[in-house]
Scaffold this active site. Structure first.
Site, PDB file in Angstrom:
ATOM      1  CG  HIS A  88      15.845  -4.290  15.280  1.00  0.00           C
ATOM      2  ND1 HIS A  88      17.107  -3.827  15.616  1.00  0.00           N
ATOM      3  CD2 HIS A  88      15.683  -5.443  15.953  1.00  0.00           C
ATOM      4  CE1 HIS A  88      17.667  -4.673  16.456  1.00  0.00           C
ATOM      5  NE2 HIS A  88      16.822  -5.659  16.696  1.00  0.00           N
ATOM      6  CG  HIS A 130      14.323 -10.037  17.464  1.00  0.00           C
ATOM      7  ND1 HIS A 130      15.369 -10.409  16.655  1.00  0.00           N
ATOM      8  CD2 HIS A 130      14.729  -8.920  18.100  1.00  0.00           C
ATOM      9  CE1 HIS A 130      16.371  -9.554  16.817  1.00  0.00           C
ATOM     10  NE2 HIS A 130      16.007  -8.641  17.682  1.00  0.00           N
ATOM     11  NE  ARG A 169      38.676  12.896  30.013  1.00  0.00           N
ATOM     12  CZ  ARG A 169      38.079  13.496  31.051  1.00  0.00           C
ATOM     13  NH1 ARG A 169      37.788  14.781  31.007  1.00  0.00           N
ATOM     14  NH2 ARG A 169      37.779  12.819  32.131  1.00  0.00           N
ATOM     15  CG  HIS A 227      15.090  -1.163  25.161  1.00  0.00           C
ATOM     16  ND1 HIS A 227      13.912  -1.834  25.383  1.00  0.00           N
ATOM     17  CD2 HIS A 227      16.016  -2.112  24.897  1.00  0.00           C
ATOM     18  CE1 HIS A 227      14.119  -3.132  25.268  1.00  0.00           C
ATOM     19  NE2 HIS A 227      15.391  -3.336  24.966  1.00  0.00           N
ATOM     20  CG  ASP A 260      15.208  -5.115  19.720  1.00  0.00           C
ATOM     21  OD1 ASP A 260      15.337  -6.141  19.031  1.00  0.00           O
ATOM     22  OD2 ASP A 260      15.990  -4.839  20.659  1.00  0.00           O
ATOM     23  CB  ALA A 281      15.705  -9.896  26.317  1.00  0.00           C
TER      24      ALA A 281
HETATM   25 ZN   LIG Z   1      17.129  -6.876  18.219  1.00  0.00          ZN
END
Ligand SMILES: [Zn+2]
Length: 363
Positions: free
Chosen positions: A47, A49, A211, A234, A257, A292
């Site tokens: 993953h 970008h 729950r 993150h 990411d 982001a």
């Molecule tokens: Zn991503």
């Protein structure tokens, strides 16, 4: 060629040498310790970008090559190029445009992160482009991709999600649960339909509640491989270690990411048609401050995972072996074994990258 040091293999670190002939590992021999370098398999990032000021998200093949080259310098020898939620035309053109990169193995394929995502959990995805899962779109894209489309992230609670997930599975494409407001039951339904991945566990998901365990527990407690962004932004390191222990190293994958701002100075960048401001390594959407993509590289992810208390062989499994298996490439990459491609990262004792070898060639 012989490369000596402390070799990280599944479950163990051994002193010895890796013997390489052309692009292939031909032997791993224990004994005669040769220095303190740590030798790990080339990283496999599921993953990503972009990086180094270059992006995978606009469909420009030259920019995509530059992004892959940036991450190669940080030890990533196999990667998926991740798009973000986009109009169909951009997805189609990018898929077509990246075909030569897949054919020459610069990238292992494409990951569509969206557009079939939850509005409530879209994070830094552009809400303008979100839509319900469409088998019609996917069938066109898979056809254009000629095998290049490898993973699609879908929110399983959306109308048509189960059908789309089943369709992807039938066509050999990984379905990932992510950017989702699903309940535990809806997550289970997505997995039952054929999803085998959790896109950046915890991030872009309904948080767990005792729950209503939601997607986090639904994914951890399943057969799915859980992606983890080990940038200490993150995820808290304690949460990273907890999730890795809970899933086990064969079901946890470190991802970056990363966005184009990775390895670049603070400033203004772009993601999926939206402005992102990077300050002190943290990338946030200009319009709402949402976190982001990251500015992480896989070498740093590995260091962070080890610092969080994950044993080095387990962290290496999460950075290379497990994602290679998920991609169906374990017979080629992801470990230091005779017969596999000679993709190695030589690290210092402090886990800093010294040299990267891909297919038997120093980079
Ligand atoms: Zn991503």
């Amino acid at each position: 060629m012989r490369i000596g040091g402390r070799i990280v293999r599944p479950g163990a670190v051994i002193g010895g040498h890796v013997e390489i002939d052309g692009p292939t590992i031909i032997d791993v021999a224990a004994g005669n310790r040769a220095g303190d370098d740590i030798i790990v398999p080339g990283f496999v990032d599921l993953h990503c970008h972009g990086g180094g000021g270059h992006t995978f998200t606009i469909g420009d093949a030259a920019d995509a090559r530059a992004a892959a080259a940036f991450h190669l310098g940080h030890g990533t020898t196999t990667m998926l190029a991740s798009l973000v939620s986009s109009p169909f035309e951009l997805m189609r053109d990018a898929t077509r445009g990246y075909l030569p990169l897949v054919q020459d193995r610069t990238i292992a394929g494409l990951h569509y992160e969206g557009p079939y995502l939850s509005d409530a959990r879209c994070g830094a995805q552009n809400p303008e482009f979100l839509r319900d899962p469409s088998v019609e779109e996917l069938s066109k894209l898979i056809k254009v991709g000629e095998g290049a489309v490898r993973m699609v992230t879908i929110a399983p609670e959306l109308p048509g999600a189960a059908e789309a997930i089943a369709f992807l599975r039938e066509h050999g494409v990984l379905a990932a649960v992510g950017h989702t407001d699903a309940t535990y039951a809806q997550t289970e339904a997505g997995i039952a339909a054929g999803a085998t991945v959790g896109t950046h566990l915890f991030n872009g998901m309904r948080p767990p509640h005792h729950r209503e365990p939601g997607p986090v527990i639904g994914l951890l407690d399943s057969i799915a491989v859980c992606e983890l962004i080990a940038d200490n932004i993150h995820l808290h390191p304690g949460m990273l270690a907890f999730a890795a222990r809970s899933a086990g190293p064969d079901r946890a994958a470190l991802i970056t990411d990363a966005m184009d701002a990775t390895g670049m100075p603070d400033g203004a960048y772009e993601l999926g048609g939206q402005e992102v401001i990077v300050a002190d390594r943290v990338a946030r959407l200009a319009r709402n401050g949402s976190i982001a993509g990251s500015t992480l590289t896989m070498d740093v992810a590995l260091r962070n995972a080890v610092a969080a208390g994950i044993a080095l062989p387990d962290a290496v499994a999460m950075a290379a072996t497990t994602p290679a298996q998920l991609l169906g490439r374990a017979d080629e990459v992801g470990a230091i074994e005779a017969g596999l491609r000679a993709d190695l990262v030589v690290l210092s004792a402090g886990l800093e990258v010294k040299r990267v070898l891909r297919a038997g060639r120093w980079q």
